[in-house]
Write an enzyme that holds these catalytic residues in place. Structure first.
Site, PDB file in Angstrom:
ATOM      1  N   CYS A   1       0.849  -1.185   0.000  1.00 40.88           N
ATOM      2  CA  CYS A   1       0.000   0.000   0.000  1.00 40.88           C
ATOM      3  C   CYS A   1       0.890   1.243   0.000  1.00 40.88           C
ATOM      4  CB  CYS A   1      -0.881   0.023   1.227  1.00 40.88           C
ATOM      5  SG  CYS A   1      -1.591  -1.573   1.636  1.00 40.88           S
TER       6      CYS A   1
ATOM      7  N   LYS B   1      -4.466  -5.259 -19.281  1.00 44.48           N
ATOM      8  CA  LYS B   1      -4.035  -5.968 -18.072  1.00 44.48           C
ATOM      9  C   LYS B   1      -5.146  -6.846 -17.529  1.00 44.48           C
ATOM     10  CE  LYS B   1      -1.258  -7.001 -14.799  1.00 44.48           C
ATOM     11  NZ  LYS B   1      -0.295  -8.024 -15.225  1.00 44.48           N
TER      12      LYS B   1
ATOM     13  N   GLY C   1       2.015  -3.499   5.222  1.00 46.61           N
ATOM     14  CA  GLY C   1       2.636  -4.721   5.721  1.00 46.61           C
ATOM     15  C   GLY C   1       1.590  -5.685   6.244  1.00 46.61           C
TER      16      GLY C   1
HETATM   17  C1  G6P Z   1      -4.795 -10.645 -19.912  1.00 42.90           C
HETATM   18  C2  G6P Z   1      -3.412 -10.230 -19.463  1.00 42.90           C
HETATM   19  C3  G6P Z   1      -2.561 -11.469 -19.148  1.00 42.90           C
HETATM   20  C4  G6P Z   1      -3.264 -12.350 -18.152  1.00 42.90           C
HETATM   21  C5  G6P Z   1      -4.679 -12.705 -18.598  1.00 42.90           C
HETATM   22  C6  G6P Z   1      -5.458 -13.364 -17.483  1.00 42.90           C
HETATM   23  O1  G6P Z   1      -4.706 -11.266 -21.146  1.00 42.90           O
HETATM   24  O2  G6P Z   1      -2.784  -9.457 -20.460  1.00 42.90           O
HETATM   25  O3  G6P Z   1      -1.297 -11.070 -18.644  1.00 42.90           O
HETATM   26  O4  G6P Z   1      -2.512 -13.520 -17.970  1.00 42.90           O
HETATM   27  O5  G6P Z   1      -5.400 -11.527 -18.959  1.00 42.90           O
HETATM   28  O6  G6P Z   1      -5.620 -12.432 -16.457  1.00 42.90           O
HETATM   29  P1  G6P Z   1      -5.919 -12.793 -14.959  1.00 42.90           P
HETATM   30  O7  G6P Z   1      -6.004 -11.474 -14.267  1.00 42.90           O
HETATM   31  O8  G6P Z   1      -7.235 -13.525 -14.945  1.00 42.90           O
HETATM   32  O9  G6P Z   1      -4.816 -13.651 -14.470  1.00 42.90           O
END
Ligand code: G6P
Length: 609
Positions: free
Chosen positions: A2, A604, A102
């Site tokens: 955090c 992502k 932490g």
């Molecule tokens: C996207 C990301 C990947 C990831 C996948 C699954 O394709 O670019 O890096 O492995 O989603 O995401 P998750 O959050 O379910 O592990």
């Protein structure tokens, strides 16, 4: 993971703290909060779930003429990211407030103690325990109370504490989680990293473990846990803000690759019970009898998490002798899967929000089987919709290409496989052997990372290639898939992962002097077979980069390049063999001028179908 920021001085604290939080948002962003101390109103606390903007809305009509405060942006570890669980936490009288980074490992014991003392514990967090403990120790001196409370604590912390009983004072302490004092002109700062204060000062004091600082507008005193005075060393920071958020690394992906020794430790800490050789995974919410009754395991995931699931299949089948099925979530959700009623279902997801994984999970729930999660983001949808699970505690992963989440998922699957195995035929010695090997993994990863320059030199030779083939066998076949995925995601080079022997059934047609082939060739039961595959590539003038075990000097004559990794328990080898492949992909992408942290077309967290 955090973020903490605190201010005491002559400026208005609120805008300054909010700006500091924004600088820290990359560290954690599931909820945020602020505590202000003013002569007239005492302590004023506001908190909000979600992004920092929600906190801003919460305090929009506040009077900002206040010059001392602490603030926090949270990456949940204990308790869901709700408004209630967000920091700061206050004591029952609302006179002391704390923000904390932490994990307090003995918080259950402390909670029982405080409950017996009549304290009313209102949240699910370990941090709230700390504030009550400070109150319990308080006899008129805030710094002393913080020191006494912290002597009772096992775990890691970076804390900032304010109290209406001590106007003009922030007490800060550190054990394991970084904490910095920023030294300004008639004002001082406290923060978990310098990016939160760099707009105002570059003169900083890094607190060491066990140190406690009492900070006011014109002064700060530092003592150690034994109350001996420390003469603080003021340092000047010369980094830019962007460099600092990335911890001095050029990209988040590289930072996250280098975080793996730490994140692997986080994933296993307090879970390794060497005496009995049985990992502690209480979050699964399954009794020993229930664990013994499991007849089949289903694993579903997408992308890198799916590759971790494939590794898990090898681990669980071998250690626990339970049949495992691993399936892409996007496929599973539209099939008519036949679920054995005595089975468990694992959804693996870094984000906990991937739409296909969530839909597959709901399908499994509909069939009434036990659904578990292996998730990074605490309180995410998948974490909430499962009956139990294991958090991987890898901290925020910012780079789109997943690295540290993968290794943490794999080690957690190793824990699950060992637990299931010990509930069946795996002996205590075998359990202990695996746990001992797991304990060594962080140092071994560190050792591999120290060879990054050698990997970079290989990248230099091949970064202009248009195609790559990755080969592995057994438990390192999923690593070949993951290595290829890393490369294609961030460098846009076409790369395929294949089981080494399967190469003869197609990909061998592609091999010539322009085709680099990455082969994972570790000394295990299939080593000789992989060596034969290497000969087949060589015979077609393919260029070979081998990942081999230290001490294997023979292989050096048969391939163009070797990256050596240490030996470990055979089923844990993916934790080591993937690391050079992450580095290789990273360096190649950088050399090709690609946007490593945000590759084109990718996201992502894929929350749409
Ligand atoms: C996207 C990301 C990947 C990831 C996948 C699954 O394709 O670019 O890096 O492995 O989603 O995401 P998750 O959050 O379910 O592990």
């Amino acid at each position: 993971m955090c973020g903490i920021v605190g201010y005491v001085g002559t400026q208005q604290a609120v805008p300054l703290l909010i700006r500091g939080l924004r600088r820290l948002e990359y560290r954690g962003y599931d909820s945020a909060g602020i505590a202000l101390q003013s002569e007239s109103d005492g302590l004023r606390v506001a908190k909000a779930a979600g992004k920092i903007v929600n906190l801003e809305n919460e305090i929009a009509d506040w009077d900002f003429s206040c010059h001392l405060g602490i603030a926090h942006t949270r990456w949940a570890t204990h308790g869901e990211p709700t408004q209630l669980n967000a920091h700061p936490h206050t004591d029952t009288n609302h006179e002391i407030a704390i923000v904390h980074n932490g994990i307090i490992e003995n918080y259950r014991a402390l909670k029982e103690f405080l409950t017996r003392q009549g304290f009313d514990i209102r949240t699910d967090t370990d941090t709230e325990i700390l504030v009550h403990l400070i109150r319990f120790s308080y006899q008129g001196d805030l710094t002393k109370a913080v020191r006494l409370a912290l002597t009772q604590v096992e775990g890691t912390y970076g804390v900032a504490v304010v109290s209406s009983l001590h106007p003009g004072q922030i007490v800060a302490a550190r054990m394991g989680s970084p904490l910095v004092i920023g030294h300004g002109n008639g004002e001082n700062f406290v923060a978990s990293d310098v990016s939160a204060m760099l707009d105002h000062t570059n003169r900083v004091v890094y607190l060491e473990n066990g140190e406690i600082a009492t900070v006011s507008a014109n002064d700060y005193h530092v003592t150690n846990i034994e109350n001996e005075q420390i003469i603080p060393q003021v340092e000047e920071v010369s980094w830019t803000l962007e460099q600092i958020e990335k911890g001095g690394y050029d990209h988040f992906m590289l930072k996250e690759i280098y975080e793996q020794p730490h994140t692997l430790q986080q994933a296993t800490r307090i879970r390794l019970n060497k005496d009995e050789g049985i990992p502690r995974l209480n979050g699964l919410n399954l009794q020993q009898e229930e664990l013994r009754r499991i007849k089949r395991v289903y694993i579903t995931a997408c992308g890198t998490s799916w590759h971790a699931g494939l590794v898990g299949e090898y681990m669980i089948e071998e250690l626990a002798r339970i049949p495992v099925e691993v399936e892409y979530a996007s496929e599973l959700r539209y099939r008519s899967p036949i679920f054995d009623p005595e089975s468990v279902f694992f959804a693996i997801s870094q984000s906990g929000e991937t739409a296909d994984t969530l839909a597959a999970l709901r399908e499994a729930r509909y069939h009434g089987i036990t659904c578990l999660g292996i998730v990074n983001v605490v309180g995410s949808s998948i974490a909430r919709e499962t009956d139990g699970g294991v958090y991987i505690h890898a901290g925020p992963e910012i780079g789109v290409a997943s690295t540290k989440a993968f290794t943490s998922q794999v080690i957690v699957l190793g824990l699950i496989a060992t637990l299931l195995g010990r509930m069946r035929d795996l002996s205590v010695q075998q359990g202990q052997e695996i746990i001992e090997a797991m304990e060594k993994i962080p140092d071994q990863v560190e050792h591999i990372l120290s060879q990054a320059d050698a990997v970079k030199a290989i990248a230099q030779e091949y970064y202009k290639s248009n195609n790559f083939l990755y080969l592995g066998r057994g438990i390192n076949f999923p690593v070949a898939l993951e290595g290829a995925l890393k490369l294609k995601e961030i460098s846009y080079i076409h790369a395929e992962g294949y089981p080494a022997a399967e190469m003869k059934h197609g990909p061998i047609a592609l091999i010539d002097e322009n085709m680099p082939v990455v082969v994972i060739a570790l000394r295990d039961a299939v080593y000789d077979k992989v060596m034969s595959n290497i000969q087949e590539v060589r015979a077609r003038r393919g260029r070979i980069i081998a990942i081999a075990n230290e001490g294997d000097t023979e292989i050096a004559d048969k391939v163009n390049h070797v990256i050596y990794i240490p030996e470990t328990y055979r089923l844990l080898t993916p934790l080591l063999s993937i690391v050079p492949l992450q580095l290789l992909a990273y360096y190649i992408a950088v050399m090709r001028g690609c946007h490593v942290d945000q590759p084109r077309n990718l996201a992502k967290s894929v929350t749409v179908e």
